[in-house]
Design an enzyme around this catalytic site. Structure first.
Site, PDB file in Angstrom:
ATOM      1  N   TYR A  77      11.357  -3.894  -7.232  1.00 20.51           N
ATOM      2  CA  TYR A  77      10.010  -3.913  -7.990  1.00 20.51           C
ATOM      3  C   TYR A  77       9.242  -2.770  -7.415  1.00 20.51           C
ATOM      4  O   TYR A  77       8.846  -2.045  -8.455  1.00 20.51           O
ATOM      5  CB  TYR A  77       9.357  -5.349  -7.856  1.00 20.51           C
ATOM      6  CG  TYR A  77       8.233  -5.297  -8.647  1.00 20.51           C
ATOM      7  CD1 TYR A  77       8.045  -5.108 -10.148  1.00 20.51           C
ATOM      8  CD2 TYR A  77       6.964  -5.355  -7.912  1.00 20.51           C
ATOM      9  CE1 TYR A  77       6.678  -5.329 -10.804  1.00 20.51           C
ATOM     10  CE2 TYR A  77       5.618  -5.350  -8.673  1.00 20.51           C
ATOM     11  CZ  TYR A  77       5.437  -5.435 -10.301  1.00 20.51           C
ATOM     12  OH  TYR A  77       4.412  -5.654 -10.842  1.00 20.51           O
ATOM     13  N   ASN A 129       0.042   0.475   6.148  1.00 24.65           N
ATOM     14  CA  ASN A 129       1.095  -0.319   5.018  1.00 24.65           C
ATOM     15  C   ASN A 129       1.665  -1.236   5.670  1.00 24.65           C
ATOM     16  O   ASN A 129       2.637  -1.177   6.545  1.00 24.65           O
ATOM     17  CB  ASN A 129       1.799   0.493   4.177  1.00 24.65           C
ATOM     18  CG  ASN A 129       2.888  -0.203   3.290  1.00 24.65           C
ATOM     19  OD1 ASN A 129       2.165  -1.308   2.671  1.00 24.65           O
ATOM     20  ND2 ASN A 129       4.066   0.367   2.875  1.00 24.65           N
ATOM     21  N   CYS A 185       0.869  -1.240   0.103  1.00 20.53           N
ATOM     22  CA  CYS A 185       0.022   0.017   0.177  1.00 20.53           C
ATOM     23  C   CYS A 185       0.781   1.216   0.077  1.00 20.53           C
ATOM     24  O   CYS A 185       1.859   1.187   0.113  1.00 20.53           O
ATOM     25  CB  CYS A 185      -1.021   0.002   1.010  1.00 20.53           C
ATOM     26  SG  CYS A 185      -2.156  -1.391   1.140  1.00 20.53           S
TER      27      CYS A 185
END
Length: 499
Positions: free
Chosen positions: A258, A101, A2
């Site tokens: 990533y 998150n 998130c």
């Protein structure tokens, strides 16, 4: 995974939070939400979808106030239902809205404690709602007349003792201020910046520095592991304190591979520079194994692998070409449910430029291989476009284990590298040659940016979970929740319940 943002401003923050969320959209495309406060009230808008789809002019007009938080979401270990979008809200004590998150690895224990001991009601299966209620309960235990930063620090300290796993969190309390804190292992990222105005200082916290820079705030620092920030809007003063004894800092290594934007600085490390170093070390390995390679062209798989591919091509002494055109309206495929959907999405997402493949030995470079669906389809597309042979290089080591700290990776059995050798993976994806980055080289690529960080959270590659409380039973339960077939049944049941 998130993205979170919080702003304590001297003027309306709704559009600034909206803009920051669009910068963090790569961290979550499932749902978005904003909560603001003014006059003792909390105003909330959240729903499934991209930021631009969730918020319209009529919604922004209702999000009044100079204090607010925002959230963009991927589902971390469960459903993607709209009612689990964040921020979450509780009305006691004081009223708190919170965005999170990460992932709590002892969520089931905490849920029982909240229900049986604290008599608190949970309305969703989200561990973020659990975290909010733990914080609210610990804050309610303080002997409070007027709420002060000391009370918040004590509540967050108690939360750290109870909550296990990874979390970076922002929250607002009406009439009081903005609260932010990061788990004691520092797995999930969080940073903050300040901005001077004629009416006093403003504070912004965000998952990535790029959001702070884009909002015209001055970057100050990463929130330290175990550190809490309290911005008291009554006197516009920032208070910071290390409320939990920090463990060895373990930033998430997959952020650098990533998830993070390349223009972000995380824990003092340039994501872009780390990816350049990944390409350097990957090229060294290729040259060591095949010094007489016959590679004609290096083609990155858009977009996160482009930086590493640039260095691979440079060191190999061959051309770098853009061989695929990306449709930017298709989401990230490794999170999509169902193999058939993922295969279709790859074809919709990428279109090959045949001239760059025809009669060539192509080296495709990607940031990582998760399920293998994407790379298998891409290799097939390269062959269909006329490639003479197709090699595949991953800038990350084999992903063999599930992530338990906030990334919705598949069940272990659905990871193509799980219990497979590299030769078996090569055959499974249909490559003429497959080469993976070594884990030591990947760690060095990040560590060179900040030698003070000794270790990283690398469980998806190593199977070592740094919080130490991830049991085989926990992993089995997690695998059941992430299994494609179980997800399909659950989504169908939810759809029937809402119809």
């Amino acid at each position: 995974m998130c993205g979170i943002v919080g702003i304590a401003g001297t003027s309306l923050v709704n559009t600034r939070i909206y803009d920051a969320l669009t910068v963090l959209q790569h961290r979550g495309q499932d749902a978005a939400g904003i909560a603001t406060t003014a006059g003792g009230q909390i105003f909330l808008r959240k729903d499934n979808g991209l930021v631009r789809d969730v918020f319209h002019t009529r919604h922004m007009r209702t999000l009044v106030g100079n204090l607010g938080i925002g959230h963009v979401r991927y589902p971390t270990a469960g459903t993607a239902s709209w009612h689990e979008a964040q921020p979450f809200y509780v009305n006691s004590p004081y009223g708190i809205a919170l965005g999170h998150n990460g992932n709590l690895t002892n969520a089931d224990v905490l849920k029982r404690e909240l229900r049986d001991e604290a008599r608190r009601h949970l309305n969703t299966s989200s561990d973020s709602e659990i975290l909010l209620n733990v914080f609210a309960h610990e804050l309610s235990r303080q002997v409070i007349g007027r709420l002060e930063p000391e009370h918040v620090f004590a509540a967050v300290e108690a939360l750290h003792r109870r909550c296990e796993g990874a979390y970076a969190t922002v929250a607002i309390v009406p009439g009081f201020g903005l609260v932010a804190f990061r788990g004691k292992y520092g797995i999930r990222p969080l940073c903050y910046g300040l901005r001077d105005t004629p009416d006093g200082p403003e504070l912004m916290v965000a998952s990535e520095s790029v959001a702070i820079a884009a909002s015209d705030f001055r970057f100050v620092a990463d929130v330290k592991p175990g550190e809490a920030l309290v911005f008291d809007v009554r006197d516009r003063t920032l208070h910071t304190r290390r409320v939990a004894r920090p463990e060895v800092r373990h930033p998430c290594l997959f952020e650098f591979v990533y998830f993070a934007r390349p223009d972000s600085i995380m824990d003092g490390i340039s994501v872009y520079k780390s990816r350049l170093r990944m390409g350097d070390s990957l090229a060294r390995k290729i040259l060591k194994l095949r010094p007489d390679h016959d590679i004609d062209v290096v083609i990155p798989v858009p977009d996160t692998s482009r930086t590493a591919a640039l260095q691979v091509a440079y060191h190999l002494g061959v051309k770098l070409r853009e061989g695929f055109i990306k449709n930017r309206y298709i989401g990230r495929t490794f999170i999509m449910p169902g193999q058939a959907v993922r295969r279709k999405s790859v074809r919709q997402k990428l279109s090959p430029i045949s001239l760059e493949f025809r009669d060539k030995h192509v080296l495709l470079v990607d940031d990582s291989i998760v399920r293998g669906t994407t790379c298998k389809e891409i290799i097939r597309m390269a062959r269909d476009a006329g490639a003479r042979s197709v090699s595949f290089a991953s800038a990350a080591p084999p992903v063999r284990y599930p992530n338990v700290y906030g990334i919705d990776m598949p069940a272990a059995a659905e990871l193509i590298a799980h219990q497979r050798t590299e030769t078996e993976i090569q055959d499974a994806i249909g490559a003429d040659w497959l080469i993976y980055q070594d884990l030591d080289d990947l760690v060095a690529s990040a560590r060179d940016g900040n030698p003070e960080i000794e270790t990283y959270e690398d469980s998806v590659f190593s199977g070592q979970y740094v919080t130490g409380n991830v049991t085989p039973d926990y992993l089995l339960a997690l695998e059941a929740s992430r299994n494609d077939a179980i997800r399909a049944d659950r989504d169908a049941a939810e759809g029937a319940a809402l119809s």
